[in-house]
Design a protein around this motif. Structure first.
Motif, PDB file in Angstrom:
ATOM      1  N   ARG A  75       0.839  -1.201   0.000  1.00 25.94           N
ATOM      2  CA  ARG A  75       0.000   0.000   0.000  1.00 25.94           C
ATOM      3  C   ARG A  75       0.875   1.252   0.000  1.00 25.94           C
ATOM      4  NH1 ARG A  75      -5.387   0.669   3.265  1.00 25.94           N
ATOM      5  NH2 ARG A  75      -6.014   2.621   2.325  1.00 25.94           N
ATOM      6  N   LEU A  76       0.418   2.285  -0.669  1.00 27.55           N
ATOM      7  CA  LEU A  76       1.164   3.532  -0.797  1.00 27.55           C
ATOM      8  C   LEU A  76       0.663   4.548   0.222  1.00 27.55           C
ATOM      9  CD1 LEU A  76       3.383   4.534  -2.739  1.00 27.55           C
ATOM     10  CD2 LEU A  76       1.567   5.491  -4.147  1.00 27.55           C
ATOM     11  N   TYR A  77       1.604   5.152   0.979  1.00 22.97           N
ATOM     12  CA  TYR A  77       1.269   6.163   1.979  1.00 22.97           C
ATOM     13  C   TYR A  77       1.917   7.481   1.600  1.00 22.97           C
ATOM     14  CZ  TYR A  77      -0.272   2.228   4.744  1.00 22.97           C
ATOM     15  OH  TYR A  77      -0.941   1.118   5.177  1.00 22.97           O
ATOM     16  N   SER A  82       7.802  17.245   6.415  1.00 23.03           N
ATOM     17  CA  SER A  82       8.318  17.363   7.787  1.00 23.03           C
ATOM     18  C   SER A  82       8.577  15.991   8.382  1.00 23.03           C
ATOM     19  CB  SER A  82       7.311  18.103   8.665  1.00 23.03           C
ATOM     20  OG  SER A  82       6.123  17.329   8.805  1.00 23.03           O
ATOM     21  N   GLY A  83       7.969  14.951   7.770  1.00 21.06           N
ATOM     22  CA  GLY A  83       8.117  13.607   8.295  1.00 21.06           C
ATOM     23  C   GLY A  83       7.319  13.378   9.556  1.00 21.06           C
ATOM     24  N   LEU A  84       6.425  14.305   9.873  1.00 20.87           N
ATOM     25  CA  LEU A  84       5.695  14.189  11.128  1.00 20.87           C
ATOM     26  C   LEU A  84       4.210  13.908  10.943  1.00 20.87           C
ATOM     27  CD1 LEU A  84       7.488  17.040  13.068  1.00 20.87           C
ATOM     28  CD2 LEU A  84       7.912  14.586  13.163  1.00 20.87           C
ATOM     29  N   TYR A  85       3.855  13.309   9.809  1.00 20.35           N
ATOM     30  CA  TYR A  85       2.482  12.876   9.600  1.00 20.35           C
ATOM     31  C   TYR A  85       2.443  11.730   8.607  1.00 20.35           C
ATOM     32  CZ  TYR A  85      -2.263  12.321   8.191  1.00 20.35           C
ATOM     33  OH  TYR A  85      -3.466  11.755   7.922  1.00 20.35           O
ATOM     34  N   PHE A  90      -1.607   3.116  12.435  1.00 23.54           N
ATOM     35  CA  PHE A  90      -0.646   3.079  13.540  1.00 23.54           C
ATOM     36  C   PHE A  90      -0.281   4.494  13.972  1.00 23.54           C
ATOM     37  CE2 PHE A  90       3.511   3.029  15.483  1.00 23.54           C
ATOM     38  CZ  PHE A  90       3.444   1.948  16.357  1.00 23.54           C
ATOM     39  N   PHE A  91      -0.022   5.369  12.995  1.00 20.91           N
ATOM     40  CA  PHE A  91       0.333   6.752  13.331  1.00 20.91           C
ATOM     41  C   PHE A  91      -0.817   7.420  14.082  1.00 20.91           C
ATOM     42  CE2 PHE A  91       1.058  11.257  12.742  1.00 20.91           C
ATOM     43  CZ  PHE A  91       2.417  11.378  12.976  1.00 20.91           C
ATOM     44  N   THR A  92      -2.042   7.214  13.583  1.00 16.92           N
ATOM     45  CA  THR A  92      -3.206   7.827  14.220  1.00 16.92           C
ATOM     46  C   THR A  92      -3.370   7.348  15.662  1.00 16.92           C
ATOM     47  OG1 THR A  92      -4.344   8.037  12.110  1.00 16.92           O
ATOM     48  CG2 THR A  92      -5.717   8.124  14.097  1.00 16.92           C
ATOM     49  N   TYR A  93      -3.325   6.053  15.865  1.00 16.71           N
ATOM     50  CA  TYR A  93      -3.627   5.518  17.193  1.00 16.71           C
ATOM     51  C   TYR A  93      -2.424   5.466  18.126  1.00 16.71           C
ATOM     52  CZ  TYR A  93      -8.060   4.464  15.081  1.00 16.71           C
ATOM     53  OH  TYR A  93      -9.262   4.591  14.441  1.00 16.71           O
ATOM     54  N   ALA A  94      -1.315   4.890  17.694  1.00 15.19           N
ATOM     55  CA  ALA A  94      -0.165   4.713  18.592  1.00 15.19           C
ATOM     56  C   ALA A  94       0.628   5.999  18.789  1.00 15.19           C
ATOM     57  CB  ALA A  94       0.753   3.607  18.066  1.00 15.19           C
ATOM     58  N   LEU A 102       6.931   7.440  18.893  1.00 13.70           N
ATOM     59  CA  LEU A 102       7.250   8.739  18.293  1.00 13.70           C
ATOM     60  C   LEU A 102       6.683   8.847  16.884  1.00 13.70           C
ATOM     61  CD1 LEU A 102      10.972   9.326  19.314  1.00 13.70           C
ATOM     62  CD2 LEU A 102       8.975  10.618  20.071  1.00 13.70           C
ATOM     63  N   VAL A 103       6.825   7.775  16.105  1.00 17.08           N
ATOM     64  CA  VAL A 103       6.425   7.773  14.700  1.00 17.08           C
ATOM     65  C   VAL A 103       6.030   6.361  14.282  1.00 17.08           C
ATOM     66  CG1 VAL A 103       7.864   9.740  13.998  1.00 17.08           C
ATOM     67  CG2 VAL A 103       8.816   7.440  13.946  1.00 17.08           C
ATOM     68  N   CYS A 104       5.424   6.260  13.102  1.00 19.24           N
ATOM     69  CA  CYS A 104       5.143   4.951  12.518  1.00 19.24           C
ATOM     70  C   CYS A 104       6.321   4.533  11.636  1.00 19.24           C
ATOM     71  CB  CYS A 104       3.864   5.011  11.681  1.00 19.24           C
ATOM     72  SG  CYS A 104       4.006   6.063  10.216  1.00 19.24           S
TER      73      CYS A 104
END
Length: 140
Positions: A75-77, A82-85, A90-94, A102-104
């Motif tokens: 899957r493409l994300y 900024s690398g912060l979204y 996982f990013f949303t919840y964890a 800190l990040v996914c």
């Protein structure tokens, strides 16, 4: 993630990645261990993405840019410069909701590929960049 910034320790580790990788083209066991301590389970999956050349820096004539990351499932994300979204769950919840990480793996892959200079390059028109941002397949 305090104030929308990677922690100071994480930032320093990424600077060390840049320094060591530019000099030796590899990361030491000590540095990998420190990265594991800070980023936890995201590290191994991120390194796998980087090894597979799964990070692409997309630029357009207006100067805007973003990163496309191919996840382990293919899957493409779409990740912001900024690398912060990241739009992954996982990013949303964890990261955002529970503050457990800190990040996914996708954001960390962007950060590592930036530090190591290993991302792919793609230039598109301004309209194509907007299309990438609006494409639901890259925004979920």
């Amino acid at each position: 993630m305090a104030s929308g910034q990677l922690g100071t320790v994480a930032t320093q580790l990424l600077l060390e990645v840049k320094h060591l990788y530019s000099r030796n083209s590899y990361l030491s066991d000590d540095l990998l261990s420190a990265l594991q301590d800070v980023f936890g389970t995201s590290l191994l999956a991120s390194l796998d993405i980087v090894d597979r050349k799964g990070v692409t820096h997309v630029t357009c004539p207006s100067g805007r840019h973003l990163y496309l990351v191919v996840g382990s499932s293919g899957r493409l994300y779409t990740c912001l410069p900024s690398g912060l979204y990241c739009p992954c769950s996982f990013f949303t919840y964890a990261t955002l909701m529970r503050g457990e990480s800190l990040v996914c793996k996708h954001v960390l892959a962007v950060q590592l590929s930036q530090a190591m200079g290993t991302f792919q390059h793609l230039t598109v028109s301004d309209e194509e960049l907007v299309g990438l941002l609006m494409n639901k397949d890259t925004a979920q």
